[in-house]
Design a protein around this motif. Structure first.
Motif, PDB file in Angstrom:
ATOM      1  N   ASP A 223      -0.929  -0.053  13.148  1.00 34.66           N
ATOM      2  CA  ASP A 223      -1.704   0.373  11.982  1.00 34.66           C
ATOM      3  C   ASP A 223      -1.032  -0.098  10.695  1.00 34.66           C
ATOM      4  O   ASP A 223      -1.695  -0.599   9.775  1.00 34.66           O
ATOM      5  CB  ASP A 223      -1.847   1.898  11.993  1.00 34.66           C
ATOM      6  CG  ASP A 223      -3.002   2.373  11.115  1.00 34.66           C
ATOM      7  OD1 ASP A 223      -4.029   1.664  11.073  1.00 34.66           O
ATOM      8  OD2 ASP A 223      -2.869   3.435  10.473  1.00 34.66           O
ATOM      9  N   LEU A 224       0.295   0.054  10.616  1.00 37.64           N
ATOM     10  CA  LEU A 224       1.027  -0.415   9.445  1.00 37.64           C
ATOM     11  C   LEU A 224       0.925  -1.927   9.321  1.00 37.64           C
ATOM     12  O   LEU A 224       0.754  -2.464   8.211  1.00 37.64           O
ATOM     13  CB  LEU A 224       2.492   0.015   9.550  1.00 37.64           C
ATOM     14  CG  LEU A 224       3.445  -0.487   8.455  1.00 37.64           C
ATOM     15  CD1 LEU A 224       2.969  -0.054   7.079  1.00 37.64           C
ATOM     16  CD2 LEU A 224       4.866   0.000   8.719  1.00 37.64           C
ATOM     17  N   THR A 225       1.039  -2.630  10.439  1.00 43.70           N
ATOM     18  CA  THR A 225       0.900  -4.083  10.438  1.00 43.70           C
ATOM     19  C   THR A 225      -0.435  -4.497   9.840  1.00 43.70           C
ATOM     20  O   THR A 225      -0.514  -5.391   8.983  1.00 43.70           O
ATOM     21  CB  THR A 225       1.024  -4.642  11.869  1.00 43.70           C
ATOM     22  OG1 THR A 225       2.338  -4.392  12.366  1.00 43.70           O
ATOM     23  CG2 THR A 225       0.749  -6.132  11.917  1.00 43.70           C
ATOM     24  N   LYS A 226      -1.482  -3.832  10.272  1.00 45.68           N
ATOM     25  CA  LYS A 226      -2.830  -4.166   9.796  1.00 45.68           C
ATOM     26  C   LYS A 226      -2.968  -3.917   8.295  1.00 45.68           C
ATOM     27  O   LYS A 226      -3.560  -4.730   7.567  1.00 45.68           O
ATOM     28  CB  LYS A 226      -3.852  -3.332  10.578  1.00 45.68           C
ATOM     29  CG  LYS A 226      -5.292  -3.741  10.339  1.00 45.68           C
ATOM     30  CD  LYS A 226      -6.207  -3.049  11.318  1.00 45.68           C
ATOM     31  CE  LYS A 226      -6.093  -1.532  11.172  1.00 45.68           C
ATOM     32  NZ  LYS A 226      -7.051  -0.833  12.044  1.00 45.68           N
ATOM     33  N   VAL A 232      -2.507  -8.733   1.915  1.00 41.53           N
ATOM     34  CA  VAL A 232      -2.255 -10.105   1.467  1.00 41.53           C
ATOM     35  C   VAL A 232      -3.415 -11.040   1.786  1.00 41.53           C
ATOM     36  O   VAL A 232      -3.299 -12.253   1.618  1.00 41.53           O
ATOM     37  CB  VAL A 232      -0.947 -10.657   2.081  1.00 41.53           C
ATOM     38  CG1 VAL A 232       0.239  -9.831   1.642  1.00 41.53           C
ATOM     39  CG2 VAL A 232      -1.026 -10.737   3.602  1.00 41.53           C
ATOM     40  N   GLY A 233      -4.519 -10.502   2.246  1.00 40.03           N
ATOM     41  CA  GLY A 233      -5.706 -11.311   2.471  1.00 40.03           C
ATOM     42  C   GLY A 233      -5.853 -11.906   3.846  1.00 40.03           C
ATOM     43  O   GLY A 233      -6.686 -12.789   4.063  1.00 40.03           O
ATOM     44  N   VAL A 234      -5.066 -11.433   4.798  1.00 42.85           N
ATOM     45  CA  VAL A 234      -5.214 -11.900   6.179  1.00 42.85           C
ATOM     46  C   VAL A 234      -6.338 -11.104   6.840  1.00 42.85           C
ATOM     47  O   VAL A 234      -6.330  -9.867   6.788  1.00 42.85           O
ATOM     48  CB  VAL A 234      -3.909 -11.723   6.968  1.00 42.85           C
ATOM     49  CG1 VAL A 234      -4.109 -12.058   8.444  1.00 42.85           C
ATOM     50  CG2 VAL A 234      -2.806 -12.597   6.383  1.00 42.85           C
ATOM     51  N   ILE A 445      -6.982 -11.441  12.979  1.00 44.22           N
ATOM     52  CA  ILE A 445      -5.687 -11.244  13.629  1.00 44.22           C
ATOM     53  C   ILE A 445      -5.596  -9.790  14.069  1.00 44.22           C
ATOM     54  O   ILE A 445      -5.780  -8.877  13.264  1.00 44.22           O
ATOM     55  CB  ILE A 445      -4.547 -11.608  12.665  1.00 44.22           C
ATOM     56  CG1 ILE A 445      -4.549 -13.123  12.437  1.00 44.22           C
ATOM     57  CG2 ILE A 445      -3.195 -11.152  13.207  1.00 44.22           C
ATOM     58  CD1 ILE A 445      -3.603 -13.596  11.360  1.00 44.22           C
ATOM     59  N   VAL A 446      -5.308  -9.581  15.352  1.00 47.15           N
ATOM     60  CA  VAL A 446      -5.316  -8.221  15.884  1.00 47.15           C
ATOM     61  C   VAL A 446      -3.917  -7.663  16.128  1.00 47.15           C
ATOM     62  O   VAL A 446      -3.748  -6.439  16.176  1.00 47.15           O
ATOM     63  CB  VAL A 446      -6.149  -8.149  17.187  1.00 47.15           C
ATOM     64  CG1 VAL A 446      -7.607  -8.434  16.878  1.00 47.15           C
ATOM     65  CG2 VAL A 446      -5.634  -9.113  18.242  1.00 47.15           C
ATOM     66  N   GLU A 447      -2.907  -8.534  16.268  1.00 42.74           N
ATOM     67  CA  GLU A 447      -1.543  -8.051  16.472  1.00 42.74           C
ATOM     68  C   GLU A 447      -0.545  -9.117  16.045  1.00 42.74           C
ATOM     69  O   GLU A 447      -0.823 -10.323  16.112  1.00 42.74           O
ATOM     70  CB  GLU A 447      -1.266  -7.695  17.944  1.00 42.74           C
ATOM     71  CG  GLU A 447      -1.883  -6.410  18.420  1.00 42.74           C
ATOM     72  CD  GLU A 447      -1.403  -6.012  19.809  1.00 42.74           C
ATOM     73  OE1 GLU A 447      -0.404  -6.580  20.278  1.00 42.74           O
ATOM     74  OE2 GLU A 447      -2.035  -5.139  20.423  1.00 42.74           O
ATOM     75  N   VAL A 448       0.641  -8.654  15.626  1.00 40.87           N
ATOM     76  CA  VAL A 448       1.793  -9.529  15.393  1.00 40.87           C
ATOM     77  C   VAL A 448       2.944  -8.946  16.210  1.00 40.87           C
ATOM     78  O   VAL A 448       3.284  -7.768  16.067  1.00 40.87           O
ATOM     79  CB  VAL A 448       2.175  -9.602  13.906  1.00 40.87           C
ATOM     80  CG1 VAL A 448       3.387 -10.510  13.716  1.00 40.87           C
ATOM     81  CG2 VAL A 448       1.000 -10.106  13.072  1.00 40.87           C
TER      82      VAL A 448
END
Length: 726
Positions: A223-226, A232-234, A445-448
């Motif tokens: 959730d924080l990643t998202k 930043v516009g990703v 993008i769904v995950e890093v």
């Protein structure tokens, strides 16, 4: 039938962990007693060659000393001894187990029927397992007994899986080796040091010592990643954290169906259920996700294929696409049976890292069971003839698509990794077409992920492998870097400790943080940190691991080389002082000067091309070693009239000799005073330490080989304190 031949006895098995008299690399050395088989070479054992080549057909590919395919078969037919045969059997078992090994040698000893056999050994435990299996296989063929070769290969392969580096780590290490960067394995797993001392870097599979712990923590929180990526516009799918199944349904209605339900901090796609539109399915998916993470996320479902992109140092270096896994019913077999027949039978699937695709264990996968339930099926249900059954929506990412990637996609993927702060990241992207910008496809993008797997890029199920190991090495080391620090190797039968201490002092005065291992102990700078004898492999190895050391001086002798090999793969300066030690090496069957020469040359063989071999010109056999050095050669001798010294100077070479108690540094016709050895000898005598001028001259020569200035060498000799602090 003749009586059974007694087993070949394995008298001694020793792992040589570094460069040795046999080769530059680690080997397993085995002393064999053939017993009565000494009188039965291969051509005197009826049917032996046929039995052996039937058991191991690829022996036909072994060149052996003949130098061409079929060379070993020629030796078998002409007659060769069983020690040599065992060498090739072990090598072939390693080849079959996935650890290709090309080097081996077998040599007779002074004892009748006793041989020394060695083979390349990347891992000691794997090598010992291969030796045991090869020994059993060979005796079975000699005695025409049954032997399960496939089971033996599997046991060696299991040992490889248990003990050796995983394929991702091995690929990075191989890329380092290609760049002449040394490596040290730091544990039984995949923690590896690249380089030595202060210039080292560390990897743990696809994590490095540059990987931020904060970034890893962020990546674990989906959730924080998202939130950070969105800022930043990703492009990311909208969603929220939910506490129970009712909240999950409410969130799904707010987002718009269909949705994805997944754990907030899971990885490898575990607990992720896709394309959910019914309340009961969302409730079931919530329970699955809750078992795999601390919180559960509900996100908008993005249509398209799952992709995994690898980012290294801010650059996208590889991309792989996934496919859904389906089976087709035949009206006879259960879904579980269909999966085994149509999916798990794929040779690209397996349970270890070497396989690009995983075997599916559908009976224990909650996500797959839920998808089957949504299709009105279960693992024990029989699918109708022609019915297509969806088994897995994600987790089959192994089709290379690096060359298809649109620059806009690469930009957003790189931005995502940099936003999270990961130097190496696996970014999961869903898009219908990676060759188009994300705003056209609606991709997101769904995950890093930190510590991404590399196998899908190294060994894709389809498409071209990508050089991701090389990309990681290029990220860790600039083009001109090799992770090496100056290493001085000193091989001497006596006085090596005094040479090593004086050389370390000179390097210290030259601004180095020196680690020293010698007979007097283990030293860091001027501090003796260990009093027990340090002229051994373990002590020097510890110095190479020390981040506080930017130069190492390591003493060794013929016995330590025979017992363990050298602790380093290459050195900046290699010194050999004498041909002493014969009479003390009988345990290793070293009884002649020629044999000793082969041991001592190891020190010169490992000198780097930009390094220097330092040799005692008063020892004719040592002068012969000059041609073995890949780098420069510097000779020293007490007598400036020494013939070898004079010839070397005539060719413009560097030399050191004694003149009026002073060490003179010469190159060609020029001569420069280097150190007052008479004064230094008196200080040694006053301290009650035995030494001689030749020993101290060797230290001065080594200092000059390191390009320490004559003035500093002189000052170092004047200020060196022979007495040790206890």
């Amino acid at each position: 039938m003749s009586s059974r031949h007694d087993d070949i006895k394995l008298l001694r098995v020793n792992y040589l962990r570094g460069p040795n008299m046999w080769t530059y690399r680690p080997v397993l050395e085995t002393w064999l007693d053939l017993g009565a088989l000494e009188d039965h070479p291969s051509n005197k054992l009826p049917g032996f060659t046929e039995r052996l080549t039937t058991a191991l057909p690829a022996l036909a590919e072994h060149h052996c000393g003949v130098g061409e395919r079929g060379g070993f078969l020629q030796r078998l037919n002409e007659g060769t001894w069983m020690g040599h045969v065992l060498e090739h059997v072990v090598i072939e078992l390693l080849n079959l187990a996935g650890m290709p090994t090309g080097f081996g040698q077998t040599r007779s000893t002074s004892q009748h029927g006793v041989y020394r056999m060695v083979f390349r050994a990347r891992d000691e435990q794997v090598a010992r397992q291969a030796l045991a299996e090869g020994h059993g296989l060979l005796m079975a063929q000699i005695n025409a007994e049954a032997f399960d070769v496939l089971a033996a290969v599997e046991r060696v392969r299991d040992k490889v899986d248990d003990c050796y580096l995983g394929p991702s780590t091995a690929a990075i290490v191989a890329a380092a080796t290609d760049r002449r960067i040394p490596h040290i394995r730091l544990n039984d797993g995949n923690l590896v040091q690249l380089g030595h001392g202060a210039r080292q870097r560390r990897i743990w599979t696809a994590e490095t010592d540059m990987t931020s712990a904060i970034a890893e923590g962020i990546a674990r929180d989906k959730d924080l990643t998202k939130d950070l990526l969105k800022a930043v516009g990703v492009p990311v799918p909208s969603g929220s954290v939910v506490k129970d199944a009712d909240e999950a349904w409410a969130a799904a209605e707010d987002l718009g169906l269909p949705v994805v339900v997944k754990p907030s901090d899971g990885n490898h796609g575990r607990g992720v259920t896709l394309d959910l539109s019914k309340r009961e399915d969302i409730a079931a998916a919530f329970e699955v996700a809750a078992r795999h993470g601390s919180e559960v996320l509900v996100e908008r479902y993005i249509r398209g294929n799952e992709h995994r992109l690898l980012v290294v140092g801010g650059q996208v270096v590889a991309a792989a696409r996934g496919d859904e896994a389906w089976v087709t019913g035949d009206g006879k077999h259960t879904v579980l049976e269909l999966v085994e027949l149509q999916i798990n039978s794929d040779p690209r699937r397996g349970t270890t890292e070497e396989f690009p695709l995983n075997r599916l264990n559908i009976a224990n996968d909650g996500v797959i069971l839920l998808d089957l339930q949504r299709q009105g099926l279960g693992v024990d249900k029989v699918a109708a003839a022609g019915q297509r059954v969806l088994i897995q929506r994600n987790g089959n990412v192994a089709i290379d698509c690096t060359d298809e990637m649109h620059p806009d996609v690469a930009f957003h993927i790189s931005l995502a990794a940099r936003t999270i702060g990961l130097d190496i990241a696996g970014v999961d992207l869903v898009t219908s077409d990676i060759s188009k910008p994300l705003h056209e496809t609606g991709g997101a993008i769904v995950e890093v992920n930190a510590g991404p797997g590399l196998l899908m890029h190294l060994k894709p199920a389809a498409g071209n492998p990508q050089p991701v190991g090389q990309a990681i090495i290029d990220h860790l080391f600039a083009a001109e870097e090799n992770g090496r620090i100056p290493i001085v190797g000193i091989t001497s039968s006596s006085g090596g400790n005094n040479i090593a201490r004086l050389v370390a002092w000179l390097m210290h005065l030259n601004g180095r943080h020196v680690g020293l291992s010698c007979s007097d102990g283990l030293f860091l700078g001027n501090r003796r940190v260990e009093h027990k004898r340090g002229a051994r492999w373990e002590a020097a190895h510890r110095l190479l691991m020390n981040r506080g050391v930017d130069a190492v001086v390591a003493e060794s002798n013929s016995h330590s080389i025979l017992q363990d090999g050298l602790a380093y793969d290459r050195c900046t300066v290699g010194l050999v002082t004498d041909m002493g030690g014969l009479g003390q090496l009988d345990d290793h069957d070293i009884r002649t000067e020629d044999q000793l020469f082969k041991v001592l040359r190891t020190q010169i063989d490992v000198v780097l091309s930009d390094g220097v071999a330092v040799l005692n010109a008063a020892e004719p056999r040592l002068v012969e070693m000059a041609e073995l050095s890949d780098g420069e050669v510097l000779l020293y001798a007490l007598d400036e009239q020494n013939v070898a010294l004079a010839e070397h100077r005539a060719k413009g070479g560097r030399a050191v000799f004694l003149q009026g108690g002073v060490a003179m540094l010469a190159q060609g016709a020029s001569e420069t005073p280097g150190a007052n050895l008479d004064s230094l000898l008196k200080r040694f005598a006053a301290a009650g330490i035995k030494t001689d001028a030749a020993t101290l001259l060797a230290a001065v020569a080594t200092g000059w080989a390191l390009n320490i200035s004559p003035e500093l060498i002189s000052a170092g000799a004047d200020t060196f304190v022979p007495a040790l602090n206890h």
